[in-house]
Design a protein around this motif. Structure first.
Motif, PDB file in Angstrom:
ATOM      1  N   ASN A  11       0.300   7.507  -5.860  1.00 58.58           N
ATOM      2  CA  ASN A  11       0.391   5.857  -5.331  1.00 58.58           C
ATOM      3  C   ASN A  11      -0.371   5.997  -4.088  1.00 58.58           C
ATOM      4  N   TYR A  12      -1.150   6.801  -3.443  1.00 63.30           N
ATOM      5  CA  TYR A  12      -1.583   6.664  -1.764  1.00 63.30           C
ATOM      6  C   TYR A  12      -3.103   6.250  -2.525  1.00 63.30           C
ATOM      7  N   THR A  13      -3.222   7.270  -2.894  1.00 58.15           N
ATOM      8  CA  THR A  13      -4.951   6.616  -3.361  1.00 58.15           C
ATOM      9  C   THR A  13      -4.878   6.143  -4.561  1.00 58.15           C
ATOM     10  N   ASN A  14      -4.046   5.429  -5.306  1.00 57.87           N
ATOM     11  CA  ASN A  14      -4.045   3.587  -5.950  1.00 57.87           C
ATOM     12  C   ASN A  14      -4.257   2.493  -4.749  1.00 57.87           C
ATOM     13  N   ARG A  15      -3.397   3.156  -3.664  1.00 58.39           N
ATOM     14  CA  ARG A  15      -3.422   1.358  -2.518  1.00 58.39           C
ATOM     15  C   ARG A  15      -5.022   1.673  -1.930  1.00 58.39           C
ATOM     16  N   LEU A  16      -5.288   3.176  -1.553  1.00 56.72           N
ATOM     17  CA  LEU A  16      -6.818   3.039  -1.131  1.00 56.72           C
ATOM     18  C   LEU A  16      -7.955   2.678  -2.089  1.00 56.72           C
ATOM     19  N   ASN A  17      -8.228   2.903  -3.474  1.00 59.27           N
ATOM     20  CA  ASN A  17      -8.244   2.219  -4.179  1.00 59.27           C
ATOM     21  C   ASN A  17      -8.846   0.878  -4.163  1.00 59.27           C
ATOM     22  N   LYS A  18      -7.331  -0.002  -4.115  1.00 62.57           N
ATOM     23  CA  LYS A  18      -7.395  -1.613  -4.342  1.00 62.57           C
ATOM     24  C   LYS A  18      -7.495  -2.202  -2.793  1.00 62.57           C
ATOM     25  N   SER A  52       5.280   6.847  -0.350  1.00 64.37           N
ATOM     26  CA  SER A  52       4.409   8.461   1.119  1.00 64.37           C
ATOM     27  C   SER A  52       4.639   9.516  -0.107  1.00 64.37           C
ATOM     28  N   ASN A  53       5.358   9.769  -1.113  1.00 63.41           N
ATOM     29  CA  ASN A  53       6.283  11.279  -1.524  1.00 63.41           C
ATOM     30  C   ASN A  53       4.654  11.004  -2.451  1.00 63.41           C
ATOM     31  N   ASN A  54       4.145  10.533  -3.064  1.00 64.01           N
ATOM     32  CA  ASN A  54       3.116  10.084  -4.027  1.00 64.01           C
ATOM     33  C   ASN A  54       1.706  10.111  -4.266  1.00 64.01           C
TER      34      ASN A  54
END
Length: 211
Positions: free
Chosen positions: A12-19, A7-9
């Protein structure tokens, strides 16, 4: 559900979004595109439903599409029925919140209209009840839902499944889908957007002028 490790990175959020974005079937998006397109310059309406953040997205989409296609002189009858808080609270109080949408079938909502449900879980009872009744009436329906897709995915004609268990990303993707569809539609009708109203819009946005 928030993963505290990531949650602090923001990356990582955008990577999960793209996945999660990559799991959505283009063919289902294409079907929704066709249903919206066929209602442009027609007398048939599009209604978008949701709860909470999904309702806020529905509100955003309706306002965005209404303005955009009006700029091109195109008729698109699109509405979010929960925007009328007087109606929604009265129907919920006098009957029940669960029935607030389904009672509009055959009255406000007609047979050739398009119903779009935005939902994190796909299991919101007010949406499911509306979908079940609309299915019996042969009304074309679409769901955009995440987690397991919920009951809605098995009722509607076009289930768009966001394969993930993150509510915030699910709501992000709801808007991404409709922003994509809007750009695709404006490209389809690009000749209609060559007018004085669009020139004013371009001055403010593309030319960076105050207007």
């Amino acid at each position: 559900m928030i993963n505290t490790t990531d949650s602090n990175n923001f990356c990582n959020y955008t990577n999960r979004l793209n996945k999660i974005l990559s799991t959505i079937e283009q063919s289902q998006i294409d079907k929704l595109y066709d249903e919206i397109k066929k209602r442009i310059n027609s007398n048939n309406s599009i209604y978008i439903f949701g709860n909470g953040g999904s309702q806020a997205n529905a509100h955003h989409i309706v306002g965005d599409y209404t303005k955009t296609f009006a700029l091109a002189g195109l008729k698109l009858k699109i509405a979010c029925l929960a925007d009328n808080i007087c109606y929604l609270t009265a129907a919920s109080n006098d009957l029940s919140y669960q029935e607030a949408y389904s009672i509009l079938l055959g009255t406000i909502i007609e047979s050739n209209d398009l119903l779009i449900y935005l939902s994190g879980s796909g299991n919101s009872i007010n949406l499911v009840k509306c979908a079940r009744k609309a299915s019996l009436l042969g009304i074309t329906q679409v769901s955009v839902a995440s987690f397991n897709g919920g009951a809605l995915k098995d009722i509607v004609d076009i289930p768009i499944y966001i394969k993930g268990d993150d509510m915030e990303i699910a709501e992000d993707i709801q808007l991404i889908i409709f922003h994509y569809l809007k750009q695709r539609l404006t490209n389809e009708f690009s000749d209609k957007f060559q007018n004085d109203l669009m020139n004013k819009y371009d001055k403010r946005t593309k030319e960076d002028l105050v207007s």
